[in-house]
Design a protein around this motif. Structure first.
Motif, mmCIF file in Angstrom:
data_model
loop_
_atom_site.group_PDB
_atom_site.id
_atom_site.type_symbol
_atom_site.label_atom_id
_atom_site.label_comp_id
_atom_site.label_asym_id
_atom_site.label_seq_id
_atom_site.Cartn_x
_atom_site.Cartn_y
_atom_site.Cartn_z
ATOM 1 N N VAL A 141 38.131 49.660 40.401
ATOM 2 C CA VAL A 141 37.944 48.257 40.791
ATOM 3 C C VAL A 141 37.511 47.951 42.114
ATOM 4 O O VAL A 141 37.892 48.663 43.110
ATOM 5 C CB VAL A 141 39.454 47.466 40.697
ATOM 6 N N ASN A 142 36.204 47.562 42.319
ATOM 7 C CA ASN A 142 35.797 47.219 43.655
ATOM 8 C C ASN A 142 35.485 48.590 44.398
ATOM 9 O O ASN A 142 35.990 48.598 45.918
ATOM 10 C CB ASN A 142 36.486 46.249 44.629
ATOM 11 N N GLY A 143 35.454 49.819 43.740
ATOM 12 C CA GLY A 143 34.970 51.059 44.293
ATOM 13 C C GLY A 143 35.942 51.797 44.368
ATOM 14 O O GLY A 143 35.939 53.111 44.577
ATOM 15 N N THR A 144 37.159 51.415 43.836
ATOM 16 C CA THR A 144 38.480 52.504 44.029
ATOM 17 C C THR A 144 38.927 52.729 42.777
ATOM 18 O O THR A 144 39.061 51.887 41.855
ATOM 19 C CB THR A 144 39.595 51.558 44.786
ATOM 20 N N THR A 145 39.295 54.000 42.456
ATOM 21 C CA THR A 145 39.681 54.358 41.141
ATOM 22 C C THR A 145 41.038 53.672 40.854
ATOM 23 O O THR A 145 41.946 53.943 41.627
ATOM 24 C CB THR A 145 39.792 55.741 41.050
ATOM 25 N N ALA A 146 41.052 53.002 39.674
ATOM 26 C CA ALA A 146 42.377 52.392 39.486
ATOM 27 C C ALA A 146 43.046 53.196 38.291
ATOM 28 O O ALA A 146 44.385 53.301 38.442
ATOM 29 C CB ALA A 146 42.139 50.881 38.683
ATOM 30 N N VAL A 147 42.341 53.669 37.351
ATOM 31 C CA VAL A 147 42.664 54.616 36.399
ATOM 32 C C VAL A 147 41.974 55.711 35.934
ATOM 33 O O VAL A 147 40.533 55.491 35.768
ATOM 34 C CB VAL A 147 42.769 53.620 34.945
ATOM 35 N N SER A 148 42.357 56.953 36.068
ATOM 36 C CA SER A 148 41.556 57.979 35.740
ATOM 37 C C SER A 148 41.902 58.374 34.407
ATOM 38 O O SER A 148 42.637 58.414 33.644
ATOM 39 C CB SER A 148 42.111 59.234 36.404
ATOM 40 N N SER A 163 35.707 37.509 42.735
ATOM 41 C CA SER A 163 34.707 38.168 42.085
ATOM 42 C C SER A 163 35.080 39.597 42.192
ATOM 43 O O SER A 163 35.390 40.156 43.428
ATOM 44 C CB SER A 163 33.394 38.201 42.778
ATOM 45 N N ASN A 164 35.224 40.621 41.295
ATOM 46 C CA ASN A 164 35.829 41.931 41.202
ATOM 47 C C ASN A 164 34.521 42.603 40.433
ATOM 48 O O ASN A 164 34.054 42.209 39.397
ATOM 49 C CB ASN A 164 36.986 42.029 40.618
ATOM 50 N N LYS A 165 34.444 43.742 40.874
ATOM 51 C CA LYS A 165 33.470 44.616 40.232
ATOM 52 C C LYS A 165 34.460 45.826 39.392
ATOM 53 O O LYS A 165 35.206 46.631 40.074
ATOM 54 C CB LYS A 165 32.669 45.537 41.107
ATOM 55 N N VAL A 166 34.328 45.739 38.078
ATOM 56 C CA VAL A 166 34.920 46.573 37.362
ATOM 57 C C VAL A 166 34.272 47.546 36.705
ATOM 58 O O VAL A 166 33.600 46.812 35.750
ATOM 59 C CB VAL A 166 35.903 45.679 36.186
ATOM 60 N N THR A 179 31.056 42.140 36.522
ATOM 61 C CA THR A 179 31.493 41.031 37.652
ATOM 62 C C THR A 179 32.676 40.213 36.935
ATOM 63 O O THR A 179 32.423 39.512 36.046
ATOM 64 C CB THR A 179 30.304 40.630 38.031
ATOM 65 N N VAL A 180 33.916 40.477 37.475
ATOM 66 C CA VAL A 180 34.927 39.857 36.791
ATOM 67 C C VAL A 180 35.558 38.877 37.830
ATOM 68 O O VAL A 180 36.019 39.026 38.880
ATOM 69 C CB VAL A 180 36.090 40.818 36.527
ATOM 70 N N ASN A 181 35.734 37.780 37.189
ATOM 71 C CA ASN A 181 36.602 36.581 38.253
ATOM 72 C C ASN A 181 37.917 36.439 38.088
ATOM 73 O O ASN A 181 38.540 36.341 36.897
ATOM 74 C CB ASN A 181 35.778 35.102 38.082
ATOM 75 N N ALA A 182 38.734 36.557 39.044
ATOM 76 C CA ALA A 182 40.076 36.416 38.980
ATOM 77 C C ALA A 182 40.465 34.870 39.689
ATOM 78 O O ALA A 182 40.314 35.001 40.854
ATOM 79 C CB ALA A 182 40.999 37.480 39.447
ATOM 80 N N PRO A 183 41.297 34.404 39.031
ATOM 81 C CA PRO A 183 41.659 33.139 39.926
ATOM 82 C C PRO A 183 42.700 33.183 40.953
ATOM 83 O O PRO A 183 42.697 32.530 42.029
ATOM 84 C CB PRO A 183 42.562 32.227 38.638
ATOM 85 N N ALA A 184 43.457 34.333 41.100
ATOM 86 C CA ALA A 184 44.295 34.682 41.997
ATOM 87 C C ALA A 184 44.373 36.363 42.295
ATOM 88 O O ALA A 184 44.193 36.821 41.135
ATOM 89 C CB ALA A 184 45.607 33.908 41.837
ATOM 90 N N ALA A 185 45.048 36.738 43.181
ATOM 91 C CA ALA A 185 45.157 38.089 43.272
ATOM 92 C C ALA A 185 46.293 38.578 42.485
ATOM 93 O O ALA A 185 47.159 37.932 42.303
ATOM 94 C CB ALA A 185 45.344 38.405 44.746
ATOM 95 N N GLY A 186 46.195 39.674 42.048
ATOM 96 C CA GLY A 186 47.272 40.083 41.224
ATOM 97 C C GLY A 186 46.984 40.806 39.969
ATOM 98 O O GLY A 186 45.843 41.488 39.700
ATOM 99 N N SER A 187 47.898 41.335 39.160
ATOM 100 C CA SER A 187 47.542 42.341 38.047
ATOM 101 C C SER A 187 46.806 41.601 36.825
ATOM 102 O O SER A 187 46.929 40.322 36.807
ATOM 103 C CB SER A 187 48.857 42.839 37.382
ATOM 104 N N ALA A 188 46.229 42.447 36.196
ATOM 105 C CA ALA A 188 45.422 41.911 34.951
ATOM 106 C C ALA A 188 45.113 42.891 33.999
ATOM 107 O O ALA A 188 45.150 44.086 34.141
ATOM 108 C CB ALA A 188 43.714 41.394 35.384
ATOM 109 N N ARG A 189 45.317 42.541 32.792
ATOM 110 C CA ARG A 189 45.093 43.318 31.618
ATOM 111 C C ARG A 189 43.475 43.464 31.369
ATOM 112 O O ARG A 189 42.926 42.432 31.123
ATOM 113 C CB ARG A 189 45.833 43.026 30.430
#
Ligand code: GCU
Length: 138
Positions: free
Chosen positions: A73-80, A106-109, A44-54
């Motif tokens: 990320v949040n149920g959608t495949t970001a990287v296969s 809050s994001n689910k990674v 469970t990852v917190n991001a201060p704002a929407a956008g890219s993150a490493r």
């Protein structure tokens, strides 16, 4: 923006267990994926704002097999099949890096094993919002 380290042993686990039988981990241990397709660690990852993150996944893995994982990320495949190449021993920890988009808050990674070998031993993930490169100059 600052990086935040999320320990795998504090994440939500499925078909994976917390272990400490190899040295060099941060926190109180690492996660040993069951050797099966679909085993996962969900942070469970917190991001201060929407956008890219490493995402920098710190892991150890002794070949000869392969241990790719899907990152959702949040149920959608970001990287296969993000690559987790061998680190040479179970006590040698290296980083596998990718970039994803996060929403504000809050994001689910989730990192899910895609082969019957399961995932590598996973120590933590460091999340750096807005893809800021915090690597010191050489
Ligand atoms: C070994 C090692 C474990 C690892 C496992 C694996 O048993 O000690 O830490 O998780 O291999 O192949 O996944």
């Amino acid at each position: 923006q600052a990086s935040t380290v999320y320990e795998a042993e504090s994440a939500s686990l499925s078909q994976a267990t917390v272990a400490n039988n190899h040295t060099g981990y941060t926190g109180t241990g690492f996660v040993d994926y069951t050797n099966i397709v679909g085993s996962y660690v969900e942070f469970t990852v917190n991001a201060p704002a929407a956008g890219s993150a490493r995402l920098d996944f710190r892991y150890a893995f002794d070949a000869p097999d392969n241990r790719p994982m899907d990152v959702t990320v949040n149920g959608t495949t970001a990287v296969s099949n993000l690559g987790f190449p061998t680190t040479g021993s179970w006590t040698t920890w290296q980083v596998a890096t990718t970039t994803v988009n996060l929403k504000a808050g809050s994001n689910k990674v989730r990192a899910t094993a895609t082969t019957a070998n399961g995932g590598p031993n996973l120590d933590n993930v460091t999340v750096t919002p807005n893809n800021v490169d915090t690597t010191p100059p050489t």
